[in-house]
Structures are given as C-alpha cells and as structure tokens.
Design an enzyme around this catalytic site. Sequence first.
Site, PDB file in Angstrom:
ATOM      1  N   LYS A  70     -18.932 -51.767  86.148  1.00 50.80           N
ATOM      2  CA  LYS A  70     -18.009 -50.642  86.330  1.00 50.80           C
ATOM      3  C   LYS A  70     -16.577 -51.119  86.583  1.00 50.80           C
ATOM      4  CE  LYS A  70     -17.528 -46.483  89.218  1.00 50.80           C
ATOM      5  NZ  LYS A  70     -18.206 -45.694  90.261  1.00 50.80           N
ATOM      6  N   GLU A 147     -15.582 -38.773  92.026  1.00 54.34           N
ATOM      7  CA  GLU A 147     -16.656 -38.994  93.000  1.00 54.34           C
ATOM      8  C   GLU A 147     -16.413 -38.301  94.348  1.00 54.34           C
ATOM      9  OE1 GLU A 147     -16.831 -43.239  92.916  1.00 54.34           O
ATOM     10  OE2 GLU A 147     -17.729 -43.272  90.922  1.00 54.34           O
ATOM     11  N   ASP A 169     -14.291 -42.554 100.419  1.00 55.34           N
ATOM     12  CA  ASP A 169     -15.351 -43.049  99.525  1.00 55.34           C
ATOM     13  C   ASP A 169     -15.141 -44.540  99.240  1.00 55.34           C
ATOM     14  OD1 ASP A 169     -17.175 -43.598  97.538  1.00 55.34           O
ATOM     15  OD2 ASP A 169     -16.556 -41.986  96.196  1.00 55.34           O
TER      16      ASP A 169
END
Length: 593
Positions: A70, A147, A169
Amino acid sequence: MSRVIGIDLGTTNSCVSVVENDTPVIIPSATGATTTPSIVAFTKNGERLIGEAAARQAVTNPERTITSVKRHMGADWSARIDGKEYKPQTISAMILMQLKKDAEKFLGEEVTEAVITVPAYFNDIQRQATKDAGRIAGLNVKRIINEPTSAALSYGLNHGEPQKVMVYDLGGGTFDVSIIEIGEGIIEVLATSGNNHLGGDDFDERLVQGIVRKFKDKTRVDLTKDFAAMQRIREAAERAKKELSTSDTTHIMQPFITQVKGEALHLDMVITRQEFESMISDLIQKTEDPVRNALNDAHISPAQLGRVLLVGGSTRVPAVQRKVREMTGKEPSRNINPDECVAKGAAILGSTLQGRGLVAAGTGQDLLLLDVTPLSLSIETVGGVATRIVQRNTTLPARYSQIFSTAAPYQRNVDIHVLQGERPMARDNKTIGKFRLKGIKPAPAGVPQIEVTFDIDANGILKVSARDLDTGREQSITITADDRMSDMEIQQAMQDAQNYASQDQLRKDAIELLGDANKLLIRTERCVKNAGKQLEKAVKKQVKADTAKLQKLVAKCRLDRVDANQLSEIRAAKEQLEQSAGDILMRYDGGQQ
C-alpha cells in the site's frame, strides 16, 4: 441484487465487512480470523500465497514475499519475480481477490461490488490506483471512501447525537486525522490532514534497528548484512511491539540467528516499554502537526470535541494514546474496534448506495455522508507559481471552473500542469496530470478565453475538461500521469488475475487428484500382492499395465505447470485402473480405502 461489501485495504492487514439485518458484520478470513495479512508470496513451484499462508513462509522465502504494498500505491514501483513485473495495483488486486473469495464463501453468492477505503491523505493518482486494483480483482468499485470518514460512519450508526469527533487513524503505513461533525443523521467531514508515510511499519523498523544495535554492542556482529537473520528479527520485532502494548517488557529469543567462524550465535535480549517508547518518540511527535492543522482548518479547539476515536492497530501503543490525551485533553473513546471499524463503515456506505439506507441511532433519519478533498488543487502559471483552484477540505463532490489564457502571442496549444499540495511553488507540489489543449484560434497573448473545469467526484478522483469560449468547442484533455495504469494494462492485469484464479483452482484440483491417485496405486499394489497366484494372468497383466500408466502420469505432473488436459488424462487413467482392479480391491482389501 448482490450485496456491496466494504473493504479496508490496509498496509499490514485488510478487513472485509457486509451489512446483515441492518448491522455491519465482519467476514472471517479463510482461517477464521477477522483480518487478513496484506501479504502476497510466490513459491518456487509457481504457487501464489495470500494472507496467513504468505505470512507463515515470509522468513524462509523473503525474496519472493511482498509486504506493505500500500505504501507504493500510485508510485513508479514494481516487484520483479520470475521475470515478471508486478505493479502495486496488481499485488493489491490479489489481496482484494482473496477478500472477495472469502466474502462469497460467507454469503453463499457471487460478489461483484465493493466500497474500498483509502487514507484520507491519498492523492488523485493513489485513489485511481486503488480503484484500478479493484477492477483487476473483478470488483465494480462503487465508491472510494477515506478511512477516518469510514470509521466515523461506523461510529455514527450507533451514536447519532450531535457532536464533533476527531478520528486519529494510525495504521501500518499511513497516518490520518479527520475532524467530523455528526448531527441529525448527517456525517460531515470538516477537515482532514495526515502523513502517507508514517505508521506501525516505522515503529517496527525502529525496534529492528534497536535490536540489531544491542546485538552488535554485545557480540560485535552486524546482522544487517545477513538477509535471513534480518527477516527473523523483523518478525520478532512486530511481535515484541504488540507485547509491549500490554506488558512492560518483552523477551526476544532467536536461537542460531547467525554463524561466525563456524560458531552459532543466539539472539537473547529483553526490551522494555520505556526503551521502545524512546525509539519511536519522534515518530509519534510527527502526528502533532496534522492534528493541529485539522483542528485549525475545522475552526475548532480541542475542548469543542465530543469524542476522540482511535483507529488503526498502531493506536494500541500506550505512548500513542498518551500523546492523543496530551494534544486533546480527552480520554480516547474505546467504543469502536480499531481493526474493524473502517471496513464496517465501508459496508454501511455500500448498503446505503444500494438504497438500503441505515438509520442513525437516536435520530430516526438515514445517514448522509459529506466528505472532503484532502489536498488543494492548483495549476502552474507564469513563474512556476501554483495558482490554487480548489482549496483543501472542500466538500465533495465539487465542480470548479476558471478562465485561463495564453502567455505568448498566437499560441495554438496550451500546456496545463495540474498539481496537488499546499506549497506556493509548483515544483514543491505533486504532479497529478499534464493536459494539452490543442487547436486554439491564433490571437495575441492574453486574448483567448479558455475555461478549464475541475470535477472532483465522490471518490475524490479528479476529472478535467476544457472549452474554448471563442469557438464554443469542447476540447478533450488526456491525463498523462505516468504512475497510472493504462486501460490496456488494466485489461491485461484483469486477464492475468483470471488466469491466476483458474490456475490456483487447477492446482487445488491437481493436489486432490494426485492424492487420490497415489492412494489407489498403494491400495492396488497391496491387493495384488495379497491375491498372489490366485489372480488370472490376463487380469494381472491388465492391472499392471493400467498401474504403470497411472504411475507415469502422476510422476510427470508438475504442480507449477499443470493444465486441464493433464488432469483429464490422470483422471481417465485412474478410472481405468479402478475398473480393471475393481474386483481385486473388493475381494482382497475388503473395500477398505
């Protein structure tokens, strides 16, 4: 209508969810876990492993194991294995295909649509790369969602009372912070900020460096030159990090870590939580600026926050939680599972997009989501200046137009350089596209009127169009960002993915068939021996010939090169032997298997 699944495509682990009876539930992996390691590996016999299976062999097969892909999304990166190049989109697609397969097994139906989450700070190219990965995996990606926003959506389903929430996050590879307002069934993102290269992977690396340094101080041996030893240390470091979230110390023991002049050396040390926190203190400090920026952009103070939600596995580190308390003056909420809430939020959005609106608790109203663009969009103008067109934290979807003209007399073409970022000069921002408007009517500099329109869709993906106001003709603009995959590359990757899926199934079928064939060969040999001279010569001769044929086909079968024709031949030979040896098997083995 098949259901839309929600996928949290993570750096370290991925998670998939679906809404059942108006409640988002986590779909278990093939091993029964709630998450799947975001790891892909290729064995030397050509088999492809994903998730837990890939993680188990990472130490023994490091050169052919790909982790944390990622972090490379939208970048000019590739892994070369067995002479073939694999782009980040292709590797990510393999992980998505496994999640899709797990979902289909869980639901008992085909899955073709998904909502996939990305870090809020992903730029246009990274978002497009994620969407391309979904296409390659055979998924219609209905929406790309940030997200932190997804986590807030999961939280808001059960906490619909008006409040402002900060979502902090910190995952395996990325950090995002979003300020979100929940009220009257509306979840509105007020501001977002972050760092795409900060996360648990960096914590692990600091711990690895600490372990290697302590070992060198003790033995004068530098393990960084030993590839296999470093893989073992990385795995041990990740375990140690998790242990230090609940314990004050961790014992790291790796016997036979290396050899020096024929003598085995063992790694045996204790790391304290205080040592670990000292190693990562500057990394945790890096989260402070994004938090401050997000609060400033949202025009609120920490005191106005109703909740602080922790998302991502790295928020389990006690030093991270202390930092959040220090920055906000609030005790972080533990109402949501940091590993599962992002996927659940994506599933909620997927269900909503299908027209199955979910009601926010206490409001009686369907949830409505309003997200924002994380970074400003600009165009390079004279002098290398980044002229801002769309401000960061603009609510999506958005459409903005601006009139441009020529800088030189009688220009026929205009090159437009589109940028993403907050710096005043073009060279300091990220190029996301270069567009050429052709066929402008010749005129003195500054006379032509060219309207350039920016459309940002609900996924945060930018599309650009242009119109010459003098002629009224629409002009097409081609995105030339090098990091995107072309349609041809995507189609080829989709074909490769289908081939992989069929090859994986062939291998599974082959393993099962070869196992059954070998059992039959062993059983036949035993029964022929038991029968001895009681067998007729003709029968014995036929069984012997059929046995030899099956043995030969089984011996020739290579799992890395097996095809459907080979399996058909083996299956036919097995059936022939079962037929010719049937009476012998019944009489001299009692029908045992």
